[in-house]
Enzyme design. Structure first.
Site, PDB file in Angstrom:
ATOM      1  CE1 TYR A  98      27.399  -9.406  43.334  1.00  0.00           C
ATOM      2  CE2 TYR A  98      25.308  -9.628  44.008  1.00  0.00           C
ATOM      3  CZ  TYR A  98      26.178  -9.010  44.207  1.00  0.00           C
ATOM      4  OH  TYR A  98      26.902  -7.734  44.440  1.00  0.00           O
ATOM      5  CD  GLU A 131      19.887  -8.854  43.052  1.00  0.00           C
ATOM      6  OE1 GLU A 131      20.020 -10.445  43.480  1.00  0.00           O
ATOM      7  OE2 GLU A 131      19.417  -8.309  43.626  1.00  0.00           O
ATOM      8  CB  SER A 178      24.632  -7.431  47.424  1.00  0.00           C
ATOM      9  OG  SER A 178      23.196  -7.072  46.914  1.00  0.00           O
TER      10      SER A 178
HETATM   11  P1  NAP Z   1      32.091  -3.067  39.953  1.00  0.00           P
HETATM   12  O1  NAP Z   1      31.703  -2.004  39.320  1.00  0.00           O
HETATM   13  O2  NAP Z   1      31.592  -4.702  38.952  1.00  0.00           O
HETATM   14  O3  NAP Z   1      33.297  -3.809  40.408  1.00  0.00           O
HETATM   15  C1  NAP Z   1      34.038  -4.975  40.737  1.00  0.00           C
HETATM   16  C2  NAP Z   1      35.681  -4.690  41.305  1.00  0.00           C
HETATM   17  O4  NAP Z   1      35.642  -6.193  41.854  1.00  0.00           O
HETATM   18  C3  NAP Z   1      36.072  -4.267  40.343  1.00  0.00           C
HETATM   19  O5  NAP Z   1      36.720  -3.831  40.275  1.00  0.00           O
HETATM   20  C4  NAP Z   1      36.730  -5.901  39.478  1.00  0.00           C
HETATM   21  O6  NAP Z   1      37.924  -5.611  38.851  1.00  0.00           O
HETATM   22  C5  NAP Z   1      37.036  -6.967  41.065  1.00  0.00           C
HETATM   23  N1  NAP Z   1      37.089  -8.081  40.767  1.00  0.00           N
HETATM   24  C6  NAP Z   1      36.469  -8.941  39.793  1.00  0.00           C
HETATM   25  N2  NAP Z   1      36.742  -9.972  39.849  1.00  0.00           N
HETATM   26  C7  NAP Z   1      37.783  -9.800  41.046  1.00  0.00           C
HETATM   27  C8  NAP Z   1      39.154 -11.193  41.710  1.00  0.00           C
HETATM   28  N3  NAP Z   1      38.789 -12.402  41.348  1.00  0.00           N
HETATM   29  N4  NAP Z   1      39.343 -10.204  42.378  1.00  0.00           N
HETATM   30  C9  NAP Z   1      40.126  -8.877  42.828  1.00  0.00           C
HETATM   31  N5  NAP Z   1      39.046  -7.952  42.539  1.00  0.00           N
HETATM   32  C10 NAP Z   1      38.129  -8.343  42.058  1.00  0.00           C
HETATM   33  O7  NAP Z   1      31.304  -3.192  41.349  1.00  0.00           O
HETATM   34  P2  NAP Z   1      30.527  -1.972  42.108  1.00  0.00           P
HETATM   35  O8  NAP Z   1      29.350  -1.964  41.270  1.00  0.00           O
HETATM   36  O9  NAP Z   1      32.157  -1.425  42.379  1.00  0.00           O
HETATM   37  O10 NAP Z   1      30.438  -3.106  43.277  1.00  0.00           O
HETATM   38  C11 NAP Z   1      31.174  -2.886  44.351  1.00  0.00           C
HETATM   39  C12 NAP Z   1      30.891  -4.001  45.372  1.00  0.00           C
HETATM   40  O11 NAP Z   1      29.463  -3.434  46.340  1.00  0.00           O
HETATM   41  C13 NAP Z   1      30.599  -5.659  44.407  1.00  0.00           C
HETATM   42  O12 NAP Z   1      31.539  -6.325  45.410  1.00  0.00           O
HETATM   43  C14 NAP Z   1      29.103  -5.177  44.391  1.00  0.00           C
HETATM   44  O13 NAP Z   1      28.850  -6.751  44.707  1.00  0.00           O
HETATM   45  C15 NAP Z   1      28.787  -4.754  45.399  1.00  0.00           C
HETATM   46  N6  NAP Z   1      27.613  -4.517  45.678  1.00  0.00           N
HETATM   47  C16 NAP Z   1      27.037  -3.314  44.360  1.00  0.00           C
HETATM   48  C17 NAP Z   1      26.214  -3.125  43.969  1.00  0.00           C
HETATM   49  C18 NAP Z   1      25.765  -1.692  43.300  1.00  0.00           C
HETATM   50  O14 NAP Z   1      24.619  -1.583  43.394  1.00  0.00           O
HETATM   51  N7  NAP Z   1      26.188  -1.049  42.597  1.00  0.00           N
HETATM   52  C19 NAP Z   1      25.070  -3.123  45.738  1.00  0.00           C
HETATM   53  C20 NAP Z   1      25.210  -3.694  46.321  1.00  0.00           C
HETATM   54  C21 NAP Z   1      26.920  -4.225  46.550  1.00  0.00           C
HETATM   55  P3  NAP Z   1      37.785  -5.549  37.395  1.00  0.00           P
HETATM   56  O15 NAP Z   1      38.122  -4.466  37.166  1.00  0.00           O
HETATM   57  O16 NAP Z   1      39.409  -6.544  36.758  1.00  0.00           O
HETATM   58  O17 NAP Z   1      37.059  -6.837  36.840  1.00  0.00           O
HETATM   59  O1  F7E Z   2      19.173  -4.989  37.121  1.00  0.00           O
HETATM   60  C1  F7E Z   2      16.427  -5.504  35.271  1.00  0.00           C
HETATM   61  C2  F7E Z   2      16.706  -6.538  35.880  1.00  0.00           C
HETATM   62  O2  F7E Z   2      21.590  -5.493  36.599  1.00  0.00           O
HETATM   63  C3  F7E Z   2      17.847  -4.877  37.905  1.00  0.00           C
HETATM   64  C4  F7E Z   2      24.201  -5.025  41.070  1.00  0.00           C
HETATM   65  O3  F7E Z   2      24.960  -3.953  40.725  1.00  0.00           O
HETATM   66  O4  F7E Z   2      22.263  -4.363  42.075  1.00  0.00           O
HETATM   67  C5  F7E Z   2      23.217  -4.539  41.148  1.00  0.00           C
HETATM   68  O5  F7E Z   2      21.444  -6.107  40.553  1.00  0.00           O
HETATM   69  C6  F7E Z   2      17.196  -5.012  36.702  1.00  0.00           C
HETATM   70  C7  F7E Z   2      16.477  -6.541  37.869  1.00  0.00           C
HETATM   71  O6  F7E Z   2      21.067  -4.777  38.894  1.00  0.00           O
HETATM   72  C8  F7E Z   2      17.353  -6.036  32.141  1.00  0.00           C
HETATM   73  O7  F7E Z   2      15.678  -8.168  35.193  1.00  0.00           O
HETATM   74  C9  F7E Z   2      15.207  -5.659  33.094  1.00  0.00           C
HETATM   75  O8  F7E Z   2      15.184  -6.965  37.895  1.00  0.00           O
HETATM   76  O9  F7E Z   2      21.174  -3.068  37.180  1.00  0.00           O
HETATM   77  P1  F7E Z   2      20.659  -4.476  37.445  1.00  0.00           P
HETATM   78  P2  F7E Z   2      20.347  -5.816  40.290  1.00  0.00           P
HETATM   79  O10 F7E Z   2      20.405  -7.167  39.460  1.00  0.00           O
HETATM   80  O11 F7E Z   2      20.064  -5.021  40.963  1.00  0.00           O
HETATM   81  C10 F7E Z   2      22.337  -5.267  43.326  1.00  0.00           C
HETATM   82  C11 F7E Z   2      22.063  -4.759  45.231  1.00  0.00           C
HETATM   83  C12 F7E Z   2      24.465  -5.859  43.591  1.00  0.00           C
HETATM   84  O12 F7E Z   2      24.300  -6.369  44.488  1.00  0.00           O
HETATM   85  C13 F7E Z   2      24.665  -6.655  41.693  1.00  0.00           C
HETATM   86  O13 F7E Z   2      25.837  -6.557  41.739  1.00  0.00           O
HETATM   87  O14 F7E Z   2      16.935  -4.476  35.554  1.00  0.00           O
HETATM   88  N1  F7E Z   2      16.131  -5.966  33.869  1.00  0.00           N
HETATM   89  N2  F7E Z   2      16.035  -5.707  31.387  1.00  0.00           N
HETATM   90  C14 F7E Z   2      17.415  -5.493  33.141  1.00  0.00           C
HETATM   91  N3  F7E Z   2      18.542  -6.253  34.227  1.00  0.00           N
HETATM   92  C15 F7E Z   2      19.784  -5.799  33.083  1.00  0.00           C
HETATM   93  N4  F7E Z   2      21.235  -6.200  33.417  1.00  0.00           N
HETATM   94  N5  F7E Z   2      19.263  -5.974  31.703  1.00  0.00           N
HETATM   95  C16 F7E Z   2      18.234  -5.659  30.784  1.00  0.00           C
HETATM   96  O15 F7E Z   2      18.125  -5.000  30.126  1.00  0.00           O
END
Ligand code: NAP
Ligand code: F7E
Length: 329
Positions: free
Chosen positions: A153, A131, A129
């Site tokens: 995270y 992050e 990620s």
């Molecule tokens: P998501 O919607 O939060 O999905 C996370 C998945 O992980 C869900 O299927 C969840 O299952 C499963 N999970 C949670 N705890 C687990 C455990 N103990 N054992 C097995 N599975 C478990 O995330 P996403 O947005 O699809 O992202 C997919 C992956 O990419 C994640 O690893 C995330 O950190 C990474 N990522 C996401 C982004 C983004 O912007 N979306 C960017 C960079 C990296 P449940 O449904 O049971 O909770």
């Molecule tokens: O926050 C700001 C908050 O929670 C984005 C995950 O998929 O992407 C995701 O992480 C920004 C932050 O995503 C609210 O402070 C303001 O600066 O949508 P977010 P994230 O933290 O960037 C990365 C790449 C991952 O890997 C992660 O799994 O938005 N923000 N106000 C807020 N964020 C939330 N959630 N809620 C608010 O009310």
């Protein structure tokens, strides 16, 4: 001809569902690991991708992963499972480390034992990620940028990222890590800021709400469409050599821009009377600004994003309006 087989952890999540659809369309037999004794998201998998073979398992339980590997006999493993909400990771730092960090090691070790004396025979994808860049040391961020995570995270993802590299270098595994910047869709969880905004704006449009409460409006992210990003995951595993790739659009926007675009789509230019800021949604340490350089992915994988940010926001607002009208939520 036998079908290629893939095993996905995190299949109930946003990316898992898009990836399953992509792989099924490519003719794969798709297997997914689902956790919990009565996971409500199991139904979503049954609805959207009924062809998926389900396996009970959890990233903290190696024997369940070994069993899933034995049953599925995959050619490719996509490790998408994680506790993925950054804000939650401060409240549950140890659990996040166990699942999002150590869970990667557990999956890699299960795969190493499963593949025995031919560790390269199953290809592995790790969901790293942006992050991990946290307090950014270089702009735009690329594969070689120094990592400086800002949350439990982010720290957990750094552990998983380097463990993936270590297993590749130690055992010759075909293990690749995708450093994906934020990617969103109508399937995004409602705790994330894009979906929180588009759902609230859709409700305001339909007269079902009159307020949107947010934290920091100045943070900037490089947001893309999840459907584009799962294609990059697949492309990484089709390469002869495993490697790490940044996946991003190269354009960053603030939360303020996101709110502007979402309200503009329902015809509201001055949204100040609807939006309130609350300290509750601020984080102990913020990632102020992220923007990625996906040149390597473009040159080596031929990958490019297709959906830009304004189109993504419109897609998400429209989907939320339609779902609310249909009485889905
Ligand atoms: P998501 O919607 O939060 O999905 C996370 C998945 O992980 C869900 O299927 C969840 O299952 C499963 N999970 C949670 N705890 C687990 C455990 N103990 N054992 C097995 N599975 C478990 O995330 P996403 O947005 O699809 O992202 C997919 C992956 O990419 C994640 O690893 C995330 O950190 C990474 N990522 C996401 C982004 C983004 O912007 N979306 C960017 C960079 C990296 P449940 O449904 O049971 O909770
Ligand atoms: O926050 C700001 C908050 O929670 C984005 C995950 O998929 O992407 C995701 O992480 C920004 C932050 O995503 C609210 O402070 C303001 O600066 O949508 P977010 P994230 O933290 O960037 C990365 C790449 C991952 O890997 C992660 O799994 O938005 N923000 N106000 C807020 N964020 C939330 N959630 N809620 C608010 O009310």
């Amino acid at each position: 001809m036998t079908k290629p087989r893939a095993l996905i952890t995190g299949i109930t999540g946003q990316d898992g569902l898009y990836l399953a659809e992509l792989l099924l369309a490519k003719g794969y037999e798709v297997h997914g690991v689902i956790r919990g004794q009565n996971n409500p998201r199991r139904e979503l998998v049954e609805q959207l991708v009924p062809q998926v073979h389900q396996h009970n398992g959890d990233l903290t339980d190696m024997s369940s992963l070994m069993r899933a590997l034995t049953e599925a006999q995959p050619d490719e493993v996509y490790n998408l499972g994680a506790i993925s909400f950054v804000a939650y990771s401060w409240e549950n730092a140890a659990l996040t480390s166990d699942v999002t960090g150590k869970g990667v090691l557990t999956m890699l070790e299960a795969l190493r034992l499963h593949t025995g004396d031919d560790p390269g025979r199953v290809r592995f994808y790790q969901a790293s990620s942006s992050e991990m860049f946290g307090k950014v040391q270089e702009t735009p961020q690329r594969e070689t940028t120094l990592l400086w995570p800002r949350s439990p995270y982010g720290v957990s993802k750094v552990f998983g990222h380097y463990m993936t590299i270590n297993y590749r270098e130690s055992y010759g595994m075909h293990a690749s890590s995708g450093i994906l910047f934020n990617h969103e869709s109508p399937r995004r969880g409602e705790e994330f800021v894009t979906r929180k905004v588009t759902k609230a704006v859709a409700k305001i449009h339909l007269g079902l709400a009159d307020e949107l409460v947010l934290g920091n409006l100045d943070a900037r992210r490089d947001w893309g469409f999840a459907g584009d990003y799962v294609e990059a995951m697949w492309l990484m595993l089709q390469q002869d050599e495993p490697d790490d790739y940044v996946i991003a659009t190269g354009v960053s926007h603030s939360i303020h821009d996101l709110v502007d675009l979402a309200f503009a789509h329902i015809g509201i230019d001055d949204w100040s009377r609807f939006v309130r800021q609350d300290e509750r949604f601020r984080r102990p340490a913020e990632v102020d600004t992220l923007v990625g350089d996906a040149t390597k992915a473009r040159e080596r994988l031929g990958w490019e994003p297709k959906v830009d940010f304004p189109a993504l926001v419109r897609m998400m607002v429209d989907a939320d309006v339609e779902a609310l009208k249909a009485g889905w939520k």
